[in-house]
Design an enzyme around this catalytic site. Structure first.
Site, PDB file in Angstrom:
ATOM      1  N   GLY A 317       0.835  -1.192   0.000  1.00  0.00           N
ATOM      2  CA  GLY A 317       0.000   0.000   0.000  1.00  0.00           C
ATOM      3  C   GLY A 317       0.870   1.242   0.000  1.00  0.00           C
ATOM      4  N   GLY A 319       1.008   5.461   1.745  1.00  0.00           N
ATOM      5  CA  GLY A 319       0.438   6.512   2.571  1.00  0.00           C
ATOM      6  C   GLY A 319       1.195   7.805   2.382  1.00  0.00           C
ATOM      7  N   GLY A 320       0.980   8.750   3.297  1.00  0.00           N
ATOM      8  CA  GLY A 320       1.646  10.033   3.204  1.00  0.00           C
ATOM      9  C   GLY A 320       3.149   9.917   3.322  1.00  0.00           C
ATOM     10  N   PHE A 321       3.618   8.918   4.039  1.00  0.00           N
ATOM     11  CA  PHE A 321       5.057   8.678   4.218  1.00  0.00           C
ATOM     12  C   PHE A 321       5.689   8.169   2.931  1.00  0.00           C
ATOM     13  CE2 PHE A 321       8.595   5.914   5.131  1.00  0.00           C
ATOM     14  CZ  PHE A 321       9.268   6.498   6.201  1.00  0.00           C
ATOM     15  N   GLY A 322       4.989   7.287   2.248  1.00  0.00           N
ATOM     16  CA  GLY A 322       5.520   6.647   1.053  1.00  0.00           C
ATOM     17  C   GLY A 322       4.987   5.233   0.958  1.00  0.00           C
ATOM     18  N   VAL A 324       4.699   1.052   1.082  1.00  0.00           N
ATOM     19  CA  VAL A 324       5.044   0.003   2.039  1.00  0.00           C
ATOM     20  C   VAL A 324       5.133  -1.319   1.276  1.00  0.00           C
ATOM     21  CG1 VAL A 324       4.407  -1.187   4.173  1.00  0.00           C
ATOM     22  CG2 VAL A 324       3.824   1.230   3.874  1.00  0.00           C
ATOM     23  N   LYS A 338       8.691   0.348   5.164  1.00  0.00           N
ATOM     24  CA  LYS A 338       8.231   1.677   4.765  1.00  0.00           C
ATOM     25  C   LYS A 338       9.367   2.382   4.046  1.00  0.00           C
ATOM     26  CE  LYS A 338       4.695   3.335   7.995  1.00  0.00           C
ATOM     27  NZ  LYS A 338       4.408   4.403   8.976  1.00  0.00           N
ATOM     28  N   ASP A 435      -3.349  10.546  14.700  1.00  0.00           N
ATOM     29  CA  ASP A 435      -3.864  10.000  13.438  1.00  0.00           C
ATOM     30  C   ASP A 435      -4.391   8.581  13.635  1.00  0.00           C
ATOM     31  OD1 ASP A 435      -4.551  10.237  10.767  1.00  0.00           O
ATOM     32  OD2 ASP A 435      -2.638   9.453  10.042  1.00  0.00           O
TER      33      ASP A 435
END
Length: 617
Positions: A317, A319-322, A324, A338, A435
Site C-alpha cells: 500500500g 500513505g503520506g510517508f511513502g 510500504v 516503509k 492519526d
C-alpha cells in the site's frame, strides 16, 4: 490461576503462624510459576536472560524498589520486572532480589522456561520472552491463608474491611503504588501494585483481589493474595517494617514536544562500524540507553533482496510517508518496509519522528519497529509483518467483515484502548498519536490489534496537557473538532478518534463518506439520532446483531458516544474508557451531542488518507 486444590495443598504444608513471623530478610520463596514453553540452554535468549537477571536487583534497590527493562531483540528479547515490598529498605530489597535472581532458574524452579515469576515475602521477580509491561493481570497468581480462625465473636471481617479497603483505594494514586497501616487492635495490612500499571489498572487489580478475599479467607487471622500485577496481605500481628520515611520517586518527565534531528552522517558512519546497532540523537546529543531503546540497523542490500528490489508485486500500500512493501529475510522472517518518498519534506519529518518515538515505546498493542536504514538516499523503516493487514480491509469490506464476529471486534476495541492508554499514561513518554484510524490499526496472525504510524505523533512534558499547531494534519472524519478548527490537540483528541473508531467497529460503517438515504451527514450524526430516540439496536452491524450480547454492544455504542462529545472536557480519559469497557457494572453518564463539523480540505491523497486542513475562513 493455578488449581485451587494445588493452592490449598501448598498452604496446608505451612504450619500455623509460620508466615506471620517470617523475618524480613528470609530467603524462602513463597511460590513460583513457569511457562510451558522452553528454550535451549546455550542460546542467545539464555545469555540475554542472565544479563537481565543480574541487573534487576541493583537497579530496583536504587529505584525505590521497582525496575523493569528489556535486553535483546526479536525472538531472543528478554523482559524483566523486579518489585520489592514498599516498606523494605534498599539493603533488604537488593538482598531479596539477589536471592530471587539466582533461585528462579534453578532446576527445581524454571531452569529453561521462557517465562517465570517467583514470589518472596519481600519481593517479586518476573521475566518473560513476551512483552508484559503495563498489562494488568487480575486473576493469575495464588493466595494463602492462616489456618487459624479469628476469635472475634461478631462479624470477623468488619475491622479487616475498615483497614484494607481504604488502603486499596489509596495505593493506586501513591508514588510507590503502595499503602500500609494497622494496629494491634485491628491487625496489619498492605496493598501494592507494580509501578508499570496505570492508576486505573492498579485499581482494577486491587479491587479484584479484595473481592476474592472474603470468598476464600473469611474469619482467617491472616491471608495474602498475590499476582504478577498486584498483591494484598492482612495479618492479625505486626509484620511490616518501619522505615523512617519512604523516599519520594520523582515523576518521569518526558521530553518536550518532539524536536529531533537525526544525523544522517552519524547513522551512515555507524553502518560502517562493527556495531550492529545505532544510537539516535536528540538535539545533537546522544540519547542514553536508559532513555531510549537502541535501534538495530539493516543494510540496503538485505532489504533489496527481501523485497525483490521494491517490486510492485511486493507492494502492500501507500500513505503520506511513502509506499510500504512486504519482504522476506534470509531466515524466512516476514517484514514490512516503509520507504520514504524521494524529495518528501513531510515524509522526512515523519521519518525522524517515528524513529525517535517508536524506539522508546513497547507494548503488545503497538506495532514493533525492527530496523532502520539510511543508505544511498534511501530512508527505510522495517516493521514486523502483519499478515492480516489493517482493520479497514476487513471492517469495510462486505465479504471480509463476516470474519469479524463480536468476540474479535471486542478484542480489537479493548486492544486499541490499552495501546492508547499506554501512550497517554504508561509509557516513558506521554504520546498523542494524532492519526488514529482504522487503516492505522494493523492485525496480526490472531487478529490482535497493533497501533501503527507514529509519524504525526507528538510528546508532552510532564505537566503539559494540550498544545497548539498551525499545521493541522490528520484524517478527515477522525479529527476532533478543536483540533480541526483551532489546531488544539491533547489526549482528548485521541479519545475522540478512538470513539469514532469504536462506533465504526460496532456498526461496520465508515464515518467518512457516510450516507444512509441522506438521513445524516456522518456516522456520528446517525448514531446520535438513533441513540436519542432509543433505537440504538439499529446501529449494530446486521452481521453480528443476532450473535452478539446486545447489552454489551449497546454499552460499547454508549462509550463511543461519550468519546465523541463536542466539548473535550466532557470526554473520558483512556484510563476511564478501559475501565468502562472492562466492567459491565460501571455506571455510564449520559452522552452529550457529538461534534458535527466540516473542515476545508486543501490537500489530500485520496480515500481516508492524511490531509491538511485550512483553518482560515
Amino acid at each position: 490461576m493455578c488449581d485451587l486444590a494445588l493452592k490449598t495443598l501448598f498452604f496446608s504444608l505451612l504450619i500455623s503462624f509460620l508466615h506471620l513471623f517470617h523475618h524480613p530478610t528470609s530467603a524462602s520463596p513463597l511460590y513460583h510459576q513457569c511457562s510451558s514453553s522452553t528454550y535451549t540452554l546455550n542460546t542467545t535468549y539464555r545469555t540475554n536472560l542472565n544479563l537481565l537477571l543480574s541487573s534487576l536487583s541493583s537497579k530496583a534497590s536504587a529505584n525505590n524498589g521497582f525496575y523493569n527493562t528489556t535486553i535483546g531483540e526479536n525472538q531472543d528479547q528478554a523482559y524483566g520486572l523486579a518489585l520489592c515490598r514498599g516498606d523494605m529498605s534498599s539493603y533488604d530489597c537488593q538482598k531479596c532480589l539477589d536471592e530471587a535472581s539466582g533461585e528462579i532458574t534453578k532446576q527445581e524452579r524454571c531452569p529453561n522456561n521462557r517465562s517465570g515469576i517467583i514470589w518472596y515475602d519481600n519481593c517479586t521477580l518476573h521475566y518473560s520472552d513476551q512483552a508484559f509491561f503495563g498489562q494488568v493481570d487480575v486473576f493469575a497468581g495464588f493466595f494463602m491463608w492462616n489456618i487459624q480462625n479469628t476469635t472475634q465473636p461478631d462479624d470477623s471481617n468488619v475491622d479487616v474491611r475498615a483497614l484494607m479497603y481504604p488502603l486499596a483505594a489509596n495505593a493506586p494514586s501513591q508514588t510507590l503504588m503502595f499503602a500500609a497501616d494497622g494496629s494491634d487492635a485491628e491487625g496489619y495490612g498492605f496493598v501494592q501494585c507494580t509501578r508499570d500499571l496505570s492508576v486505573a489498572d492498579c485499581q482494577k487489580c486491587l479491587g479484584a483481589k479484595m473481592e476474592r478475599v472474603l470468598e476464600c479467607c473469611e474469619a482467617k487471622r491472616g491471608w495474602r493474595m498475590l499476582s504478577s500485577s498486584c498483591m494484598v496481605r492482612y495479618e492479625a500481628v505486626k509484620f511490616l517494617s518501619s522505615p523512617a520515611e519512604p523516599p519520594a520517586v520523582p515523576p518521569a518527565v518526558p521530553p518536550d514536544e518532539v524536536k529531533v534531528e537525526i544525523s544522517e552522517e552519524s547513522l551512515l558512519n555507524s553502518m560502517g562500524s562493527t556495531s550492529s546497532k545505532i544510537a539516535l540523537h536528540d538535539d545533537n546529543q546522544e540519547i542514553s540507553y536508559d532513555q531510549s531503546q537502541e535501534l538495530p540497523i539493516i543494510d540496503l542490500a538485505t532489504i533489496l533482496l527481501a523485497t525483490n528490489s521494491f517490486s510492485d508485486k511486493n507492494k502492500l500500500g501507500e500513505g503520506g510517508f511513502g509506499p510500504v512493501y512486504k519482504g522476506i529475510l534470509r531466515d524466512g522472517k516476514e517484514i514490512a518496509v516503509k520507504r520514504l518518498s524521494v524529495n518528501s519534506e513531510q515524509g522526512t519529518e515523519e521519518f525522524k519522528n517515528e524513529v525517535i518515538l517508536i524506539a522508546k515505546l513497547q507494548h503488545r498493542n503497538l506495532v514493533r519497529l525492527l530496523f532502520c536504514s539510511i543508505e544511498r538516499k534511501e530512508k527505510l523503516l522495517v516493521y514486523e509483518f502483519m499478515p492480516n493487514t489493517s482493520l479497514d480491509v476487513f471492517l469495510f469490506d462486505p465479504v471480509k467483515r463476516v470474519q469479524l464476529d463480536w468476540q474479535r471486534r471486542q478484542n480489537i476495541v479493548v486492544g486499541i484502548a490499552r495501546g492508547l492508554l499506554y501512550l497517554h499514561e504508561d509509557s516513558r513518554l506521554r504520546v498523542i498519536h494524532r492519526d488514529l484510524k482504522a487503516s492505522n490499526i494493523l492485525l496480526d496472525h490472531d487478529m490482535n490489534p497493533k497501533i501503527s504510524d507514529f509519524g504525526m505523533a507528538r510528546t508532552f512534558k510532564g505537566n503539559q496537557s494540550e498544545a497548539n499547531t498551525n499545521r493541522v494534519v490528520g484524517t478527515y472524519g477522525y479529527m476532533a473538532p478543536e483540533y480541526a478548527m483551532d489546531g488544539l490537540f491533547s489526549v482528548k483528541s485521541d479519545v475522540f478518534s478512538f470513539g469514532v473508531l469504536l462506533l465504526e467497529i460496532v456498526t461496520g460503517k465508515r464515518n467518512i463518506r457516510f450516507n444512509i438515504m441522506e438521513q445524516a451527514q456522518s456516522l456520528l450524526t446517525y448514531a446520535w439520532q438513533l441513540w436519542s430516540s432509543n433505537q440504538g439496536l439499529e446501529l449494530i452491524d446486521p452481521l453480528i446483531v443476532d450473535s452478539c450480547p446486545i447489552d454489551e454492544a449497546l454499552r460499547y455504542i454508549h462509550i463511543g458516544l461519550l468519546c465523541v462529545q463536542e466539548d473535550a472536557a466532557d470526554r473520558p480519559t483512556m484510563s476511564l474508557v478501559v475501565l468502562m469497557l472492562g466492567s459491565e457494572y460501571a455506571a455510564l453518564p449520559e452522552p452529550k451531542k457529538p461534534a458535527f463539523y466540516a473542515g476545508k480540505v486543501v490537500s489530500t491523497s485520496g480515500g481516508s488518507s492524511t490531509m491538511e486542513i485550512d483553518m482560515s475562513n
